[in-house]
Design a protein around this motif. Structure first.
Motif, PDB file in Angstrom:
ATOM      1  N   LYS A 123       0.815  -1.223   0.000  1.00 28.70           N
ATOM      2  CA  LYS A 123       0.000   0.000   0.000  1.00 28.70           C
ATOM      3  C   LYS A 123       0.844   1.266   0.000  1.00 28.70           C
ATOM      4  N   THR A 124       2.101   1.137   0.396  1.00 30.83           N
ATOM      5  CA  THR A 124       2.980   2.317   0.385  1.00 30.83           C
ATOM      6  C   THR A 124       3.651   2.500  -0.977  1.00 30.83           C
ATOM      7  N   SER A 125       3.392   1.571  -1.886  1.00 31.46           N
ATOM      8  CA  SER A 125       3.997   1.665  -3.213  1.00 31.46           C
ATOM      9  C   SER A 125       3.482   2.896  -3.950  1.00 31.46           C
ATOM     10  N   LYS A 126       4.358   3.533  -4.705  1.00 32.77           N
ATOM     11  CA  LYS A 126       3.976   4.703  -5.492  1.00 32.77           C
ATOM     12  C   LYS A 126       3.625   4.334  -6.931  1.00 32.77           C
ATOM     13  N   LEU A 127       3.457   3.038  -7.185  1.00 32.69           N
ATOM     14  CA  LEU A 127       3.116   2.598  -8.535  1.00 32.69           C
ATOM     15  C   LEU A 127       1.721   3.067  -8.928  1.00 32.69           C
ATOM     16  N   THR A 128       1.555   3.514 -10.163  1.00 29.20           N
ATOM     17  CA  THR A 128       0.236   3.848 -10.675  1.00 29.20           C
ATOM     18  C   THR A 128      -0.506   2.562 -11.027  1.00 29.20           C
ATOM     19  N   ASN A 129      -1.804   2.681 -11.228  1.00 36.51           N
ATOM     20  CA  ASN A 129      -2.577   1.511 -11.645  1.00 36.51           C
ATOM     21  C   ASN A 129      -2.093   0.980 -12.995  1.00 36.51           C
ATOM     22  N   GLN A 130      -1.693   1.890 -13.893  1.00 33.99           N
ATOM     23  CA  GLN A 130      -1.189   1.469 -15.201  1.00 33.99           C
ATOM     24  C   GLN A 130       0.099   0.665 -15.052  1.00 33.99           C
ATOM     25  N   GLN A 131       0.949   1.079 -14.142  1.00 35.73           N
ATOM     26  CA  GLN A 131       2.202   0.346 -13.910  1.00 35.73           C
ATOM     27  C   GLN A 131       1.928  -1.026 -13.289  1.00 35.73           C
ATOM     28  N   LYS A 132       0.991  -1.067 -12.349  1.00 41.48           N
ATOM     29  CA  LYS A 132       0.642  -2.351 -11.729  1.00 41.48           C
ATOM     30  C   LYS A 132       0.075  -3.315 -12.778  1.00 41.48           C
ATOM     31  N   ALA A 133      -0.750  -2.778 -13.662  1.00 35.29           N
ATOM     32  CA  ALA A 133      -1.325  -3.617 -14.719  1.00 35.29           C
ATOM     33  C   ALA A 133      -0.236  -4.182 -15.615  1.00 35.29           C
ATOM     34  N   MET A 134       0.750  -3.319 -15.968  1.00 32.90           N
ATOM     35  CA  MET A 134       1.811  -3.787 -16.859  1.00 32.90           C
ATOM     36  C   MET A 134       2.627  -4.894 -16.211  1.00 32.90           C
ATOM     37  N   ILE A 135       2.868  -4.810 -14.919  1.00 32.74           N
ATOM     38  CA  ILE A 135       3.602  -5.866 -14.217  1.00 32.74           C
ATOM     39  C   ILE A 135       2.846  -7.193 -14.336  1.00 32.74           C
ATOM     40  N   CYS A 136       1.537  -7.149 -14.104  1.00 33.89           N
ATOM     41  CA  CYS A 136       0.726  -8.370 -14.218  1.00 33.89           C
ATOM     42  C   CYS A 136       0.732  -8.896 -15.651  1.00 33.89           C
ATOM     43  N   LEU A 137       0.625  -7.999 -16.606  1.00 34.79           N
ATOM     44  CA  LEU A 137       0.583  -8.406 -18.009  1.00 34.79           C
ATOM     45  C   LEU A 137       1.899  -9.038 -18.450  1.00 34.79           C
ATOM     46  N   LYS A 138       2.996  -8.520 -17.944  1.00 31.96           N
ATOM     47  CA  LYS A 138       4.290  -9.079 -18.331  1.00 31.96           C
ATOM     48  C   LYS A 138       4.499 -10.469 -17.717  1.00 31.96           C
ATOM     49  N   ILE A 139       3.953 -10.698 -16.532  1.00 32.68           N
ATOM     50  CA  ILE A 139       3.991 -12.057 -15.968  1.00 32.68           C
ATOM     51  C   ILE A 139       3.153 -12.983 -16.842  1.00 32.68           C
ATOM     52  N   ALA A 140       1.966 -12.513 -17.221  1.00 31.62           N
ATOM     53  CA  ALA A 140       1.087 -13.313 -18.078  1.00 31.62           C
ATOM     54  C   ALA A 140       1.775 -13.650 -19.394  1.00 31.62           C
ATOM     55  N   GLU A 141       2.419 -12.665 -19.987  1.00 31.74           N
ATOM     56  CA  GLU A 141       3.094 -12.875 -21.270  1.00 31.74           C
ATOM     57  C   GLU A 141       4.146 -13.977 -21.160  1.00 31.74           C
ATOM     58  N   ALA A 142       4.905 -13.963 -20.071  1.00 35.03           N
ATOM     59  CA  ALA A 142       5.938 -14.987 -19.878  1.00 35.03           C
ATOM     60  C   ALA A 142       5.322 -16.376 -19.855  1.00 35.03           C
ATOM     61  N   TYR A 143       4.211 -16.520 -19.152  1.00 33.66           N
ATOM     62  CA  TYR A 143       3.552 -17.829 -19.059  1.00 33.66           C
ATOM     63  C   TYR A 143       2.963 -18.277 -20.406  1.00 33.66           C
ATOM     64  N   ILE A 144       2.620 -17.317 -21.257  1.00 38.37           N
ATOM     65  CA  ILE A 144       1.981 -17.649 -22.535  1.00 38.37           C
ATOM     66  C   ILE A 144       3.001 -18.009 -23.605  1.00 38.37           C
ATOM     67  N   ILE A 145       4.084 -17.232 -23.707  1.00 42.71           N
ATOM     68  CA  ILE A 145       4.990 -17.386 -24.854  1.00 42.71           C
ATOM     69  C   ILE A 145       6.087 -18.412 -24.623  1.00 42.71           C
ATOM     70  N   ALA A 146       6.320 -18.814 -23.375  1.00 43.40           N
ATOM     71  CA  ALA A 146       7.409 -19.763 -23.099  1.00 43.40           C
ATOM     72  C   ALA A 146       7.060 -21.156 -23.609  1.00 43.40           C
ATOM     73  N   PRO A 147       8.064 -21.968 -23.896  1.00 43.69           N
ATOM     74  CA  PRO A 147       7.787 -23.355 -24.316  1.00 43.69           C
ATOM     75  C   PRO A 147       6.961 -24.118 -23.296  1.00 43.69           C
ATOM     76  N   THR A 148       7.286 -23.925 -22.000  1.00 45.61           N
ATOM     77  CA  THR A 148       6.475 -24.500 -20.916  1.00 45.61           C
ATOM     78  C   THR A 148       5.509 -23.421 -20.445  1.00 45.61           C
TER      79      THR A 148
END
Length: 561
Positions: A123-148
């Motif tokens: 809760k003390t993070s200064k991340l914007t909602n857009q930044q938080k979304a991008m972090i989640c999306l980049k995790i998702a991308e890794a799970y999608i594009i990797a061989p496993t």
């Protein structure tokens, strides 16, 4: 992929002005990455890092530019550097986790993704909602594009991103990607997500491009081209759409149109090493191997050696052209430039084939096994290993290779069991050979070959013919044979059955029929065994028991089951 990772600055007009300039520059970086203009992105990001050396986000995006250009080692370096300069940077945690996930280090990767999630939840993070979304999306991308893949977790991360930034089109793009990967035979749900992305941002060519890629994967090239044209109507300079059109045209054997589309891709990315490397790869896939080599050599002269794929492409092309000397040389250079974690199955397979063609069989086996360490599902490579061992008459090694292949397959083929049986037979392990040949016969009940080899294996188990246990198999070989089958094989079967009928069954009519076939089949006595069998058969036919017998109309009888 357009997003902003800018933290708002609320003090001093000059800082607000600096922030606006930085946002514009980072927006350009996003466009460069979307357009596969990785060198431009790298140049812009290096300038950003020079002006803000402790901002971890810039290192992450620089890492992304390397990752997308297939330079995982440099990507890893940038993600790690970002964490060093900016400890706790969630994007860099995701980047490092993605590299670990691609390397198969799932536990370590998930720990990095979890730590990034902790930063988001703080809760003390200064991340914007857009930044938080991008972090989640980049995790998702890794799970999608990797061989496993972990598609359930990918969709979970996309849903989290949607809570933070529902207007980000990547929410729908990645959800569509995950849905299609989960059910490749059903594109309906994925298409629905891409349509939502279009409704969210009509100015982006990306959703149309993704639809084009999906239709191409679904073997609908006309629909694919239509969607790619829609992407180009939105942005005629969207390079990936031109590249993809080249690949679609190539799949339709429209090589002139394919080359024209790829040349347009090159012109948009003028001066880009990565774009020209992609073109070299296209030339390789088009079987223009020498042209691919020539382009890669030109790129090497222009110091595009940072992209090690030029050496991979040259190595692959030299193999196709049969030039093993140059192929081995460039692949050696390639391996020096790549870490073992970033090599792929085909790299080791290609090197192994080059070695094998150069007569370096033992080393070739080592590299084939390295290839299988990379991807154990490519079971056909065990054939290459097994056949090298067969050529070297190392039948224990041959048996091990085909046993490995059979264990790693859900449904082994008949030839797998056949070669396993041969390996055991030539190593005098007749019981194991018989077991393998039995499985071959279970699959191929209609041909003589497996029964003949079962006969040989059982003859090995009963070398003194005490029980004549090979007789039902040699009999079946004869009964399953067709007129066009090789006489050299059938001669062996008839000879054994002649001996069985003469010595054991005392069935002189059948024995005479069998021995007459042996004499009849002697076209070329190409071995001492055949010469010996011919002589024995001829001499036995002169014995009174057979001379006075009438040959049976059918040489062998159906064996009792």
């Amino acid at each position: 992929m357009r997003t902003r990772t800018i933290r708002p600055l609320v003090f001093f007009a000059c800082l607000l002005f600096a922030s606006a300039l930085r946002a514009q520059t980072l927006n350009d970086v996003m466009k460069y990455l979307d357009n596969e203009q990785y060198e431009k992105a790298q140049s812009a990001l290096k300038s950003l890092i020079a002006s803000a050396p402790n901002n971890g986000d810039n290192y992450f995006w620089l890492g992304e530019s390397y990752f997308k250009s297939d330079d995982m080692d440099s990507a890893r370096m940038m993600y790690d550097m970002g964490l060093k300069k900016n400890p706790g940077n969630a994007l860099c945690m995701v980047g490092s986790g993605k590299v670990l996930w691609f390397e198969g280090k799932s536990d370590e990767a998930k720990k990095m993704f979890y730590n990034a999630g902790v930063v988001i939840a703080d809760k003390t993070s200064k991340l914007t909602n857009q930044q938080k979304a991008m972090i989640c999306l980049k995790i998702a991308e890794a799970y999608i594009i990797a061989p496993t893949k972990d598609l359930n977790e990918a969709m979970n991360q996309v849903n989290k991103a949607a809570m933070f930034d529902p207007k980000n089109i990547l929410v729908h793009i990645y959800m569509g990607d995950a849905l299609y990967e989960k059910t490749p035979g059903n594109a309906t749900d994925a298409i629905a997500e891409y349509k939502k992305a279009i409704e969210t941002d009509k100015t982006s060519p990306l959703p149309y491009f993704k639809k084009g890629v999906l239709y191409f994967q679904a073997k609908n090239p006309d629909a694919s081209l239509s969607e790619l044209d829609n992407a180009l109507k939105v942005d005629s300079m969207f390079a990936p759409a031109w590249r993809m059109k080249g690949e679609v045209f190539y799949s339709q054997a429209k090589l002139d149109q394919a080359l024209a589309a790829y040349q347009r891709y090159i012109s948009i990315n003028k001066g880009s090493c990565n774009a020209r490397v992609r073109y070299a790869a296209f030339l390789y896939l088009s079987k223009k191997f020498q042209e691919s080599i020539d382009l890669c050599k030109q790129l090497e002269k222009e110091n595009c050696t940072g992209n090690s794929l030029i050496y991979r492409l040259m190595g692959y092309s030299y193999l196709e052209l049969g030039n093993t000397t140059d192929g081995l040389t460039v692949m050696d250079t390639y391996f020096k430039k790549r870490s073992p974690e970033t090599t792929i199955f085909q790299d080791y397979e290609t090197y192994g084939k080059l070695l094998e063609k150069s007569g370096k069989d033992s080393v070739a086996i080592d590299f084939y096994k390295k290839a299988l360490d990379k991807d154990s599902t490519k079971t056909d490579l065990w054939n290459s290993i097994g056949m090298i061992y067969k050529k070297k008459k190392n039948y224990a090694g041959m048996a091990d290779a085909f046993a490995h292949k059979i264990r790693s397959m859900k449904k082994p083929g008949e030839t797998d069991y056949f070669y396993l049986g041969q390996a055991y037979y030539f190593n005098s392990k007749y019981a194991l050979a018989d077991s393998a040949f039995k499985k071959y016969c279970d699959i191929r009940k209609d041909i003589y070959y497996g029964y003949m080899w079962r006969g040989r294996a059982n003859a090995g188990l009963d070398s003194t013919n005490k029980t004549w246990q090979a007789n039902p198999y040699y009999a079946m070989a004869i009964l399953k044979s067709k007129p066009e089958d090789p006489k050299k094989d059938l001669e062996e079967c008839y000879f054994y059955m002649g001996l069985y009928y003469y010595k054991s069954a005392k069935d002189y009519a059948s024995a005479k029929c069998c021995f007459q076939k042996v004499v009849e089949f002697k076209i070329n006595a190409d071995s001492k065994d055949k010469e010996t069998r011919y002589n024995i058969a001829k001499n036995t036919l002169d014995l009174p028991e057979l001379k006075n017998a009438t040959a049976a109309p059918e040489c062998v009888k159906q064996p009792q089951q």
